[in-house]
Design a protein around this motif. Sequence first.
Motif, PDB file in Angstrom:
ATOM      1  N   MET A 178      -2.614 -18.327 -11.826  1.00 27.88           N
ATOM      2  CA  MET A 178      -2.280 -17.471 -10.712  1.00 27.88           C
ATOM      3  C   MET A 178      -1.148 -18.061  -9.884  1.00 27.88           C
ATOM      4  O   MET A 178      -0.349 -17.312  -9.336  1.00 27.88           O
ATOM      5  CB  MET A 178      -3.509 -17.248  -9.831  1.00 27.88           C
ATOM      6  N   GLU A 179      -1.091 -19.368  -9.783  1.00 28.45           N
ATOM      7  CA  GLU A 179      -0.030 -19.979  -8.974  1.00 28.45           C
ATOM      8  C   GLU A 179       1.351 -19.627  -9.510  1.00 28.45           C
ATOM      9  O   GLU A 179       2.260 -19.324  -8.744  1.00 28.45           O
ATOM     10  CB  GLU A 179      -0.216 -21.494  -8.909  1.00 28.45           C
ATOM     11  N   LYS A 180       1.517 -19.656 -10.832  1.00 31.08           N
ATOM     12  CA  LYS A 180       2.806 -19.328 -11.442  1.00 31.08           C
ATOM     13  C   LYS A 180       3.160 -17.858 -11.206  1.00 31.08           C
ATOM     14  O   LYS A 180       4.296 -17.527 -10.877  1.00 31.08           O
ATOM     15  CB  LYS A 180       2.776 -19.642 -12.945  1.00 31.08           C
ATOM     16  N   ILE A 181       2.186 -16.986 -11.374  1.00 31.28           N
ATOM     17  CA  ILE A 181       2.421 -15.552 -11.224  1.00 31.28           C
ATOM     18  C   ILE A 181       2.801 -15.196  -9.788  1.00 31.28           C
ATOM     19  O   ILE A 181       3.641 -14.345  -9.548  1.00 31.28           O
ATOM     20  CB  ILE A 181       1.170 -14.753 -11.648  1.00 31.28           C
ATOM     21  N   THR A 182       2.190 -15.868  -8.825  1.00 24.91           N
ATOM     22  CA  THR A 182       2.392 -15.505  -7.421  1.00 24.91           C
ATOM     23  C   THR A 182       3.396 -16.389  -6.691  1.00 24.91           C
ATOM     24  O   THR A 182       3.529 -16.281  -5.474  1.00 24.91           O
ATOM     25  CB  THR A 182       1.052 -15.536  -6.661  1.00 24.91           C
ATOM     26  N   GLU A 183       4.129 -17.226  -7.401  1.00 29.37           N
ATOM     27  CA  GLU A 183       5.046 -18.139  -6.711  1.00 29.37           C
ATOM     28  C   GLU A 183       6.170 -17.416  -5.969  1.00 29.37           C
ATOM     29  O   GLU A 183       6.702 -17.939  -4.998  1.00 29.37           O
ATOM     30  CB  GLU A 183       5.609 -19.188  -7.664  1.00 29.37           C
ATOM     31  N   THR A 184       6.529 -16.204  -6.385  1.00 27.07           N
ATOM     32  CA  THR A 184       7.554 -15.443  -5.661  1.00 27.07           C
ATOM     33  C   THR A 184       6.937 -14.372  -4.762  1.00 27.07           C
ATOM     34  O   THR A 184       7.644 -13.526  -4.239  1.00 27.07           O
ATOM     35  CB  THR A 184       8.536 -14.770  -6.642  1.00 27.07           C
ATOM     36  N   THR A 185       5.608 -14.421  -4.592  1.00 31.20           N
ATOM     37  CA  THR A 185       4.939 -13.470  -3.701  1.00 31.20           C
ATOM     38  C   THR A 185       5.021 -14.016  -2.288  1.00 31.20           C
ATOM     39  O   THR A 185       4.234 -14.866  -1.882  1.00 31.20           O
ATOM     40  CB  THR A 185       3.469 -13.256  -4.115  1.00 31.20           C
ATOM     41  N   THR A 186       6.009 -13.536  -1.575  1.00 31.37           N
ATOM     42  CA  THR A 186       6.221 -13.981  -0.204  1.00 31.37           C
ATOM     43  C   THR A 186       6.968 -12.881   0.539  1.00 31.37           C
ATOM     44  O   THR A 186       7.574 -12.015  -0.078  1.00 31.37           O
ATOM     45  CB  THR A 186       7.010 -15.300  -0.161  1.00 31.37           C
ATOM     46  N   GLY A 187       6.895 -12.911   1.833  1.00 27.84           N
ATOM     47  CA  GLY A 187       7.587 -11.910   2.621  1.00 27.84           C
ATOM     48  C   GLY A 187       6.753 -11.490   3.809  1.00 27.84           C
ATOM     49  O   GLY A 187       5.839 -12.198   4.231  1.00 27.84           O
ATOM     50  N   SER A 188       7.053 -10.320   4.329  1.00 31.14           N
ATOM     51  CA  SER A 188       6.309  -9.823   5.485  1.00 31.14           C
ATOM     52  C   SER A 188       5.945  -8.358   5.273  1.00 31.14           C
ATOM     53  O   SER A 188       6.634  -7.623   4.570  1.00 31.14           O
ATOM     54  CB  SER A 188       7.134  -9.973   6.756  1.00 31.14           C
ATOM     55  N   VAL A 189       4.844  -7.968   5.884  1.00 31.62           N
ATOM     56  CA  VAL A 189       4.355  -6.595   5.814  1.00 31.62           C
ATOM     57  C   VAL A 189       4.106  -6.138   7.238  1.00 31.62           C
ATOM     58  O   VAL A 189       3.519  -6.861   8.035  1.00 31.62           O
ATOM     59  CB  VAL A 189       3.045  -6.503   4.992  1.00 31.62           C
ATOM     60  N   THR A 190       4.564  -4.934   7.561  1.00 34.34           N
ATOM     61  CA  THR A 190       4.313  -4.345   8.867  1.00 34.34           C
ATOM     62  C   THR A 190       3.208  -3.311   8.722  1.00 34.34           C
ATOM     63  O   THR A 190       3.277  -2.452   7.840  1.00 34.34           O
ATOM     64  CB  THR A 190       5.590  -3.664   9.416  1.00 34.34           C
ATOM     65  N   LEU A 191       2.184  -3.441   9.558  1.00 35.61           N
ATOM     66  CA  LEU A 191       1.033  -2.560   9.481  1.00 35.61           C
ATOM     67  C   LEU A 191       0.890  -1.751  10.756  1.00 35.61           C
ATOM     68  O   LEU A 191       1.259  -2.216  11.844  1.00 35.61           O
ATOM     69  CB  LEU A 191      -0.255  -3.377   9.287  1.00 35.61           C
ATOM     70  N   LYS A 192       0.328  -0.568  10.627  1.00 34.38           N
ATOM     71  CA  LYS A 192      -0.011   0.257  11.780  1.00 34.38           C
ATOM     72  C   LYS A 192      -1.533   0.360  11.802  1.00 34.38           C
ATOM     73  O   LYS A 192      -2.145   0.828  10.838  1.00 34.38           O
ATOM     74  CB  LYS A 192       0.616   1.645  11.670  1.00 34.38           C
ATOM     75  N   LEU A 193      -2.135  -0.104  12.889  1.00 30.33           N
ATOM     76  CA  LEU A 193      -3.576  -0.033  13.058  1.00 30.33           C
ATOM     77  C   LEU A 193      -3.888   1.113  14.006  1.00 30.33           C
ATOM     78  O   LEU A 193      -3.313   1.199  15.093  1.00 30.33           O
ATOM     79  CB  LEU A 193      -4.109  -1.347  13.637  1.00 30.33           C
ATOM     80  N   TYR A 194      -4.796   1.999  13.585  1.00 32.02           N
ATOM     81  CA  TYR A 194      -5.131   3.139  14.426  1.00 32.02           C
ATOM     82  C   TYR A 194      -6.553   3.596  14.136  1.00 32.02           C
ATOM     83  O   TYR A 194      -6.852   3.993  13.004  1.00 32.02           O
ATOM     84  CB  TYR A 194      -4.143   4.287  14.185  1.00 32.02           C
ATOM     85  N   LYS A 195      -7.409   3.513  15.111  1.00 28.57           N
ATOM     86  CA  LYS A 195      -8.792   4.005  15.034  1.00 28.57           C
ATOM     87  C   LYS A 195      -9.515   3.565  13.757  1.00 28.57           C
ATOM     88  O   LYS A 195     -10.074   4.376  13.027  1.00 28.57           O
ATOM     89  CB  LYS A 195      -8.835   5.521  15.172  1.00 28.57           C
ATOM     90  N   GLY A 196      -9.483   2.300  13.454  1.00 32.14           N
ATOM     91  CA  GLY A 196     -10.205   1.769  12.309  1.00 32.14           C
ATOM     92  C   GLY A 196      -9.515   1.929  10.968  1.00 32.14           C
ATOM     93  O   GLY A 196     -10.078   1.590   9.937  1.00 32.14           O
ATOM     94  N   SER A 197      -8.293   2.451  10.952  1.00 30.76           N
ATOM     95  CA  SER A 197      -7.567   2.562   9.687  1.00 30.76           C
ATOM     96  C   SER A 197      -6.311   1.691   9.757  1.00 30.76           C
ATOM     97  O   SER A 197      -5.866   1.301  10.825  1.00 30.76           O
ATOM     98  CB  SER A 197      -7.184   4.018   9.390  1.00 30.76           C
ATOM     99  N   VAL A 198      -5.774   1.417   8.609  1.00 22.33           N
ATOM    100  CA  VAL A 198      -4.560   0.602   8.527  1.00 22.33           C
ATOM    101  C   VAL A 198      -3.594   1.266   7.553  1.00 22.33           C
ATOM    102  O   VAL A 198      -4.003   1.756   6.507  1.00 22.33           O
ATOM    103  CB  VAL A 198      -4.873  -0.856   8.103  1.00 22.33           C
ATOM    104  N   THR A 199      -2.309   1.315   7.938  1.00 22.96           N
ATOM    105  CA  THR A 199      -1.276   1.919   7.112  1.00 22.96           C
ATOM    106  C   THR A 199      -0.108   0.946   7.003  1.00 22.96           C
ATOM    107  O   THR A 199       0.317   0.377   8.003  1.00 22.96           O
ATOM    108  CB  THR A 199      -0.769   3.231   7.743  1.00 22.96           C
ATOM    109  N   VAL A 200       0.392   0.745   5.789  1.00 20.16           N
ATOM    110  CA  VAL A 200       1.584  -0.088   5.603  1.00 20.16           C
ATOM    111  C   VAL A 200       2.794   0.745   6.023  1.00 20.16           C
ATOM    112  O   VAL A 200       3.034   1.823   5.483  1.00 20.16           O
ATOM    113  CB  VAL A 200       1.726  -0.546   4.137  1.00 20.16           C
ATOM    114  N   THR A 201       3.559   0.242   6.987  1.00 19.46           N
ATOM    115  CA  THR A 201       4.739   0.972   7.454  1.00 19.46           C
ATOM    116  C   THR A 201       6.042   0.280   7.052  1.00 19.46           C
ATOM    117  O   THR A 201       7.110   0.836   7.232  1.00 19.46           O
ATOM    118  CB  THR A 201       4.713   1.147   8.986  1.00 19.46           C
ATOM    119  N   GLY A 202       5.942  -0.922   6.501  1.00 17.70           N
ATOM    120  CA  GLY A 202       7.147  -1.608   6.045  1.00 17.70           C
ATOM    121  C   GLY A 202       6.797  -2.869   5.289  1.00 17.70           C
ATOM    122  O   GLY A 202       5.725  -3.443   5.462  1.00 17.70           O
TER     123      GLY A 202
END
Length: 72
Positions: free
Chosen positions: A1-25
Amino acid sequence: MEKITETTTGSVTLKLYKGSVTVTGRKSPHSLYRQDISSFENSLIYDQADAAGFIRLYGLPMRVRSMLKQGI
């Protein structure tokens, strides 16, 4: 898993609203998305004929279920 995920990096912007979550960026220095090749119309990477094979493969479980239902 370490080899597969070595380029898994970055940022995610989330919108939280009334118990739900949505990826916005999302943003990553290793992103595979490129705007210059994102169109399916004029691309050297994507061939429209590829869609037919994908559609047949994606629909395979439904075709098998139908065949079983018909006793084939």
